[in-house]
Structures are given as structure tokens and as C-alpha cells.
Scaffold this motif. Sequence first.
Motif, mmCIF file in Angstrom:
data_model
loop_
_atom_site.group_PDB
_atom_site.id
_atom_site.type_symbol
_atom_site.label_atom_id
_atom_site.label_comp_id
_atom_site.label_asym_id
_atom_site.label_seq_id
_atom_site.Cartn_x
_atom_site.Cartn_y
_atom_site.Cartn_z
ATOM 1 N N VAL A 138 70.350 40.958 80.394
ATOM 2 C CA VAL A 138 69.889 41.955 79.624
ATOM 3 C C VAL A 138 68.200 40.875 79.281
ATOM 4 O O VAL A 138 68.518 39.843 78.960
ATOM 5 C CB VAL A 138 70.167 42.391 78.375
ATOM 6 N N GLY A 139 67.120 41.452 79.145
ATOM 7 C CA GLY A 139 66.105 40.655 78.797
ATOM 8 C C GLY A 139 65.067 41.404 77.844
ATOM 9 O O GLY A 139 65.089 42.607 77.898
ATOM 10 N N SER A 140 64.478 40.358 76.815
ATOM 11 C CA SER A 140 63.527 41.013 76.065
ATOM 12 C C SER A 140 62.410 40.120 76.040
ATOM 13 O O SER A 140 62.500 38.847 75.966
ATOM 14 C CB SER A 140 64.262 41.195 74.696
ATOM 15 N N LEU A 141 61.225 40.841 75.540
ATOM 16 C CA LEU A 141 60.020 40.189 75.436
ATOM 17 C C LEU A 141 59.348 40.747 74.629
ATOM 18 O O LEU A 141 58.789 42.043 74.494
ATOM 19 C CB LEU A 141 59.189 40.151 76.899
ATOM 20 N N VAL A 142 58.784 40.197 73.495
ATOM 21 C CA VAL A 142 58.216 40.667 72.261
ATOM 22 C C VAL A 142 56.537 40.076 72.516
ATOM 23 O O VAL A 142 56.337 38.787 72.734
ATOM 24 C CB VAL A 142 58.657 40.105 71.097
ATOM 25 N N LEU A 143 55.690 40.976 72.497
ATOM 26 C CA LEU A 143 54.303 40.608 72.419
ATOM 27 C C LEU A 143 53.653 40.844 71.046
ATOM 28 O O LEU A 143 53.825 42.229 70.571
ATOM 29 C CB LEU A 143 53.497 41.325 73.365
ATOM 30 N N ALA A 144 53.253 40.100 70.400
ATOM 31 C CA ALA A 144 52.615 40.312 69.063
ATOM 32 C C ALA A 144 51.311 39.829 68.871
ATOM 33 O O ALA A 144 51.019 38.588 69.625
ATOM 34 C CB ALA A 144 53.468 39.545 67.916
ATOM 35 N N GLY A 145 50.286 40.454 68.246
ATOM 36 C CA GLY A 145 48.942 39.900 68.005
ATOM 37 C C GLY A 145 48.029 40.966 68.753
ATOM 38 O O GLY A 145 48.142 42.188 69.040
ATOM 39 N N PRO A 146 46.682 40.482 68.770
ATOM 40 C CA PRO A 146 45.735 41.350 69.512
ATOM 41 C C PRO A 146 45.995 41.554 70.831
ATOM 42 O O PRO A 146 46.764 40.749 71.402
ATOM 43 C CB PRO A 146 44.222 40.570 69.146
ATOM 44 N N ASP A 147 45.285 42.452 71.588
ATOM 45 C CA ASP A 147 45.080 42.368 73.014
ATOM 46 C C ASP A 147 46.256 43.216 73.626
ATOM 47 O O ASP A 147 46.806 42.339 74.595
ATOM 48 C CB ASP A 147 44.473 41.174 73.859
ATOM 49 N N LEU A 148 46.914 43.868 73.212
ATOM 50 C CA LEU A 148 48.254 44.357 73.608
ATOM 51 C C LEU A 148 48.009 45.404 74.746
ATOM 52 O O LEU A 148 47.117 46.177 74.803
ATOM 53 C CB LEU A 148 49.032 45.065 72.454
ATOM 54 N N PRO A 149 48.978 45.212 75.825
ATOM 55 C CA PRO A 149 48.981 46.309 76.858
ATOM 56 C C PRO A 149 49.363 47.542 76.354
ATOM 57 O O PRO A 149 49.892 47.902 75.502
ATOM 58 C CB PRO A 149 49.876 45.793 77.921
ATOM 59 N N GLU A 150 49.274 48.692 77.145
ATOM 60 C CA GLU A 150 49.575 49.961 77.313
ATOM 61 C C GLU A 150 51.268 50.180 77.375
ATOM 62 O O GLU A 150 51.855 49.286 78.220
ATOM 63 C CB GLU A 150 49.318 50.855 78.208
ATOM 64 N N ALA A 151 51.806 50.937 76.786
ATOM 65 C CA ALA A 151 53.261 51.361 76.849
ATOM 66 C C ALA A 151 53.608 51.658 78.116
ATOM 67 O O ALA A 151 52.793 52.579 78.828
ATOM 68 C CB ALA A 151 53.753 52.230 75.670
ATOM 69 N N ALA A 152 54.532 51.581 78.852
ATOM 70 C CA ALA A 152 54.963 51.910 80.043
ATOM 71 C C ALA A 152 56.464 51.613 80.331
ATOM 72 O O ALA A 152 57.105 51.113 79.760
ATOM 73 C CB ALA A 152 54.335 51.006 81.107
ATOM 74 N N ALA B 168 48.236 36.414 60.650
ATOM 75 C CA ALA B 168 47.305 37.449 61.201
ATOM 76 C C ALA B 168 46.204 36.889 62.118
ATOM 77 O O ALA B 168 45.774 35.800 61.656
ATOM 78 C CB ALA B 168 46.511 38.359 59.958
ATOM 79 N N GLY B 169 46.184 37.340 63.206
ATOM 80 C CA GLY B 169 45.126 36.703 64.068
ATOM 81 C C GLY B 169 45.700 35.808 65.300
ATOM 82 O O GLY B 169 45.165 35.412 66.273
ATOM 83 N N GLY B 170 47.004 35.544 64.889
ATOM 84 C CA GLY B 170 47.864 34.551 65.982
ATOM 85 C C GLY B 170 48.568 35.532 67.083
ATOM 86 O O GLY B 170 48.678 36.914 66.893
ATOM 87 N N ALA B 171 48.945 34.948 68.046
ATOM 88 C CA ALA B 171 49.733 35.663 68.691
ATOM 89 C C ALA B 171 50.954 34.979 69.485
ATOM 90 O O ALA B 171 51.040 33.744 69.587
ATOM 91 C CB ALA B 171 48.772 35.772 70.275
ATOM 92 N N VAL C 102 53.121 30.230 63.671
ATOM 93 C CA VAL C 102 52.010 30.386 64.570
ATOM 94 C C VAL C 102 50.869 30.884 63.854
ATOM 95 O O VAL C 102 50.958 31.652 63.267
ATOM 96 C CB VAL C 102 51.955 31.511 65.776
ATOM 97 N N ALA C 103 49.986 29.872 63.746
ATOM 98 C CA ALA C 103 48.714 30.253 62.819
ATOM 99 C C ALA C 103 47.857 31.203 63.377
ATOM 100 O O ALA C 103 47.885 31.511 64.475
ATOM 101 C CB ALA C 103 48.057 28.630 62.693
ATOM 102 N N ALA C 104 46.655 31.555 62.484
ATOM 103 C CA ALA C 104 45.669 32.501 63.071
ATOM 104 C C ALA C 104 45.018 31.851 64.235
ATOM 105 O O ALA C 104 44.656 30.568 64.323
ATOM 106 C CB ALA C 104 44.553 32.594 61.896
ATOM 107 N N GLY C 105 44.907 32.487 65.317
ATOM 108 C CA GLY C 105 44.120 32.167 66.538
ATOM 109 C C GLY C 105 44.810 31.392 67.186
ATOM 110 O O GLY C 105 44.296 30.923 68.365
ATOM 111 N N ALA C 106 46.074 31.021 67.007
ATOM 112 C CA ALA C 106 46.937 30.350 67.944
ATOM 113 C C ALA C 106 47.911 31.113 68.740
ATOM 114 O O ALA C 106 48.020 32.457 68.435
ATOM 115 C CB ALA C 106 48.103 29.428 67.210
ATOM 116 N N THR C 107 48.293 30.778 69.992
ATOM 117 C CA THR C 107 49.121 31.522 70.679
ATOM 118 C C THR C 107 50.384 30.763 71.165
ATOM 119 O O THR C 107 50.201 29.527 71.671
ATOM 120 C CB THR C 107 48.322 31.808 72.049
ATOM 121 N N VAL C 108 51.366 31.148 71.017
ATOM 122 C CA VAL C 108 52.753 30.533 71.257
ATOM 123 C C VAL C 108 53.503 31.617 72.473
ATOM 124 O O VAL C 108 53.628 32.527 72.351
ATOM 125 C CB VAL C 108 53.666 30.234 70.234
ATOM 126 N N ARG C 109 53.763 30.952 73.555
ATOM 127 C CA ARG C 109 54.375 31.518 74.488
ATOM 128 C C ARG C 109 55.726 31.032 74.947
ATOM 129 O O ARG C 109 55.771 29.857 75.184
ATOM 130 C CB ARG C 109 53.570 31.587 75.876
#
Lengths: 214, 250
Positions: free
Chosen positions: B190-204, B129-132, B98-105
Motif C-alpha cells: 500500500v502506498g500513499s502520497l500527500v500533496l499539500a500547497g499550491p498548484d495541485l493536480p486534478e482528482a483522478a 501557508a504558501g509552503g508545499a 516547512v516554511a512559506a515558499g519552501a518545498t519538501v519532497r
Amino acid sequence: MSLATLLVLADGRLPSGGHAHSGGLEAAVAAGRVREVRDVGGFLRGRLQTTGFVSAAFAASACARTGAFMDLDRGLDARTPSPALRRASRAQGRALVRAGRAMWALPDVGREPHHPVALGVLAAAAGLGPLEAAVAAAHGAVSGPASAAVRLLGLDPYAVHSLLAGLAPEIDRIAADAAARADDPVDALPAAGAPLLDIGAELHATWEVRLFAS
Amino acid sequence: MRAGARIVAEADGRGGTRLAVLRGESPLLLRRTGPRTGGDVTVHLVGGAAGPLRGDDLRLDLEAGPGARLTVRSVAAQLALPGRPGAPASRLEIRAVVAAGATVRWLPEPLIAAAGCDHRAVTRVEVEAGGAVLWRDDLVCGRHDEPSGDVHTDLIIRYAGSTLHRHELAVGPRAPGWSGAAVLGGARAVGSLVLAGPDLPEAALLGGDAALMTLAGPGMLATAVGQDIRQVRAALDPLCVERQRLPAPA
């Protein structure tokens, strides 16, 4: 290698604060998942195969290459998604380093390393090898929660200790596997996760009153 | 069965994303789906055969160039089955860059570990860096009323050249203690979801046995454990929806 030195390092009475941590058992008891001796057995076996294996591998690796402690420390960060567990590991690492400095001449290991890294560096400073470091780590991963189970649930201490005796061959196998991989690149080291330990640690950290720090 | 599939998404220079490569073979067939408007391209994995079965060796490569936005889903759950006795474990390897500025979901349907299966899922995600990324993996331990087969998942997500998240999970008869109170506590999903990159939510805390945790590096992990997949979905699906609405990272 001195067997007596290994016993000193692995002794639960080592003044490094280990008794303050239940290894996730307190949260599992509160969630109703651990009520009796049989449940403790399942908890310990799962913890040994996950956290215990990872701790053993990182302790062995830190013992084999003390100079790589920072890389290994980051490797444990990447394997510990729960902030509460990272804090608990670093608190125990710092306490262990303090105890270790009084016993042996330690090389640099940072101020607050993860516990398995501290354990491996102490083992090396004490003249022990990666296998001994791994045994101490894997044993510690289950002996702490076992004694917490006796305190939290008032279980028969003989019955709980017989669980530990039953796990001893598995502890040996895990330690041997961990030591065999001590020179692997950090990304290739074991990373067995335990989802309920992570989630339970985050819940536990929000409690106002708790008997154990983690 | 050996099979490979590859997706390469690139920014089209007009604020959108185009698929430079979309190539699959059974059982990893790929279809572009969803509207042609908006900046995001969606590709669905369309199972072209039963499985994976023991002996299968499957590989999926994903690549998102600078500024591209790619979502990958699947039309149905992946059902790991026993296959030929004595054959090696089935294996699905996924590699994403995933390149800078790119987003893969990556938002597939669950993997189901049918009784007797022996499956290994290896995932390697490299984010500049800068990818998400938003990377979801759900696992169901056995079909209705059957014991779980053996599944071993092995995930590395690297961000800006450092390992952000490294996780393995083993379930089934060959994984001692997996159903004990430290690992899954008798839960079947069981499920897992990793979020990486800018604009992350708050822990909860997400209710039930689920938490959204701040990783040591620039990312988060949501983990949910449930008696069945519905509880996992209830905890993790809202995070996938919220993330969808975020603007593309600069």
C-alpha cells in the motif's frame, strides 16, 4: 441513562436514510473482494476496527462536548480523504439531525455535520452518555453493511447476523476505548484508515447505476 | 539503539538551497547527493545498520526555511525486523517543518514489515501557508512468501495551522481485519502520497486500486493498494515525477 432510548437511537429502522448506504460493501462486491459469508466477516471486522473505531470516538467526543462540534467536524474531514465518503457522511448526518429534531431538543450542530458528530449530539440530547454514543456508532458501522451484504449477494441472513453477534464483544471493546478517549484533543483521537474503502468509494461514485448511495 | 538525525535546508539567496545542518548517526546516516546546480537539494538516507529492530528508537527532524527546496530519498528499503524478544516496539519518528515558499519532497523507498516485527512510524509535518510538501510512504506487508509483521503508521500533516490529513494504518497479526476487504483485501503493498500547497493536480482514478483524491483542505491524497509494490509504484511514481517539474511556489 435509558437503555430503551439507546435502542431507539441505534435502531436500523430510524428514519435517517441509513438503509441507502452500504458502507463500501457494494464497491467491494463489485471488485470481487466479497463473495461469500466469510468475506463479509473480514470486511466487517476491518471496517469496525477502522471507520467504526473513528466513528465511535467522534460520536463519544461529540456527546461529551457538544459545543466542540465544529472542531470535531473538521477532525473528521481530515480523516476522510475520499470526497465521496465525506459527502456520504454529511448526507447521513443531515438526515440524522432531521430525525433527531423530531425526537429531542437538539443544540446547534450545524446544517450538515458528519454522521458521527450528529450521532454524538443526538445521544447527548437524548440523555445518553459517550459510551452509549460510541456503541451506537460502532454497531452502526457494521450493521448497515451486513444488511447490504444480504441484499447484494443474496446471502443467508442468519449466517450474516451471526457475524454481527460474533462481533458484539469487539464492538463493546471499541466503544469503551473510544469513550475513554472522548476528551482527548481532536488531533489525538483515533484516525484508523481503510485504504480500500477510500478507493472503492471514489470508484463507486463514478458508476451510473448503483443500488446504494455509498 | 537510539539515534537522531537532522536536516536544515535554507534558501541561499541566489535561487538555490544550502544545507545549514546535515547531521546523522547510524542507522540514520545522511548523504547529500545529486547535482549542485538547480534550486533543489537532495539528501539520501543511507542505512547504517540493519533494522529498525525491536527496541530501536529513531528520530529524524527536517526543516526547510523560506524558499528552500529539499528532497529526501533513501538508498534502500527500510526493513523492520523482530529484534530482541520482549523489547518495546521499534519506533521511527519524523518531524518536518516547512516554511512559506519552501518545498519538501519526502520520497523514500518502502518500509517492509518482516514477519515478527513490531514497528511504529510516527510522522508529524507542519507546513506554513504558501509552503508545499509531497509526502510519500509505501508499505510492504512481509518479505516474499512470509506473513506480515506488526506495523502501525501514524501521520498528521498540518497546513497553515489546521490539520489537513490525519491517518493511521495498522497491519499484521495484531490488527484485526487488516487483510479483509475493507482495508487491504489481502493485498501486500500500500502506498500513499500527500500533496499539500499550491498548484495541485486534478482528482483522478489512477487505474487498478488507486485514486487521487481531493482533501477537504488545500491538499490531495493518492492511495494505491497492490498485490506487490510494483502496482503501487505504477500508480504513484508518475505523480512524483510530474510534481518534480512544477516551478517553486511563489
